[in-house]
Design a protein around this motif. Structure first.
Motif: not given
Length: 327
Positions: A300-316
């Motif tokens: 959850l921390e990883t996904l938050t960091a990716i979203r915080r960096a500017g990603a609107d969508i995350v493939i995971t």
């Protein structure tokens, strides 16, 4: 005003306060789950990726149903055909394995977003992302321009099968424009293109290549995937894809390239997707299995960091687990 009047810890004191001032949110609706579809029956575990399997079409549909139940936005499909050739012709075959899976999912779970990865590496007998040629210097490489019509043909086949989005991942120059023109000519003017616009030649792809059976038989992909050292070039690549008609841009991998996600978002103002790739997933799984980390907290921390960096969508590959935790 400075301390002691200003105390930033005031807003960290309770869970309710932390939640109400939280700047970045992750929801199941931000996530796409990668699925590997093969022509065999049932499930085949992928050794390097615990919890991830190669799936038959009926098992892909079952996974799609579960994603819909959990609120995951959608899936992205990768095909593993039994028959491969020098051109990767099963990529655009009407009865190709990904086309079968698209039709089956859209019939069973029509509301779920279905993205079709668009590349030839899983379908060629040499494992590269296009047609091979030999240069005058005797170097074997991918023929960029000769590969474009095959990529465009694959995009049309995927759209005809019902894909909501096509996602070219080959890193050939000009492929977004060729795909856009082919889709429009075939009547699919409303089918979006999610371009892997900044796909780096990364060491984090190892488990994926086992999963997709796409390791090159000779050489590597550094001649067409991006040098990990280059950020300015990533922005240039992305803006060129915007000019050619990309609707969504992608940065792959995610965690080593958070700065690139941010720069691409700021430069393009388009929706940006980030791919939390197989190597990132495998490291978390291995560390969690060894008891070194709390898997849920790290994911959850990883996904938050990716979203915080500017990603609107995350493939995971964590999409289903994350969705259940977020509930």
């Amino acid at each position: 005003m400075a301390f002691p009047v200003t105390r930033l810890r005031r807003l960290r004191a309770t869970p309710a306060l932390r939640a109400v001032v939280r700047e970045t949110a992750v929801t199941a609706g931000d996530l796409l789950l990668p699925l590997f579809v093969h022509e065999q029956d049932g499930r085949s575990p992928i050794g390097a990726m615990p919890g991830v399997d190669r799936l038959s079409v009926d098992e892909v549909v079952a996974e799609a149903r579960e994603c819909a139940r959990l609120g995951v936005a959608g899936v992205i499909l990768f095909g593993i055909p039994e028959q491969k050739d020098a051109e990767g012709s099963q990529a655009w075959a009407a009865d190709g394995i990904v086309q079968q899976a698209i039709r089956a999912i859209k019939q069973d779970v029509p509301e779920l977003l279905v993205v079709a990865d668009l590349c030839l590496c899983e379908y060629t007998d040499h494992g590269h992302c296009g047609i091979l040629c030999t240069t005058t210097a005797g170097i074997t490489t991918v023929d960029n321009d000769a590969s474009l019509p095959l990529l465009a043909r694959t995009a049309v086949a995927q759209a005809q099968a019902g894909a909501d989005v096509v996602a070219p991942s080959d890193m050939m120059d000009g492929r977004v424009g060729a795909i856009r023109a082919a889709l429009d000519e075939a009547g699919f003017t409303d089918t979006p293109i999610m371009s892997y616009s900044s796909k780096f030649a990364s060491a984090f792809y190892g488990p994926f290549r086992e999963a997709a059976d796409s390791t090159p038989s000779a050489g590597d992909r550094r001649g067409y995937q991006m040098d990990p050292a280059n950020g300015d070039e990533a922005v240039r690549e992305s803006l060129l894809d915007v000019e050619e008609g990309a609707d969504i841009l992608m940065v792959k991998p995610a965690l080593p390239y958070l700065d690139v996600i941010w720069r691409v978002k700021q430069a393009s103002r388009l929706p940006v997707c980030a791919y939390n790739v197989s190597g990132e997933y495998a490291m978390v799984k291995a560390a969690a299995a060894a008891g070194y980390i709390d898997e849920r907290a790290v994911v959850l921390e990883t996904l938050t960091a990716i979203r915080r960096a500017g990603a609107d969508i995350v493939i995971t590959y964590h999409a289903k687990d994350a969705a259940s935790w977020l509930q």
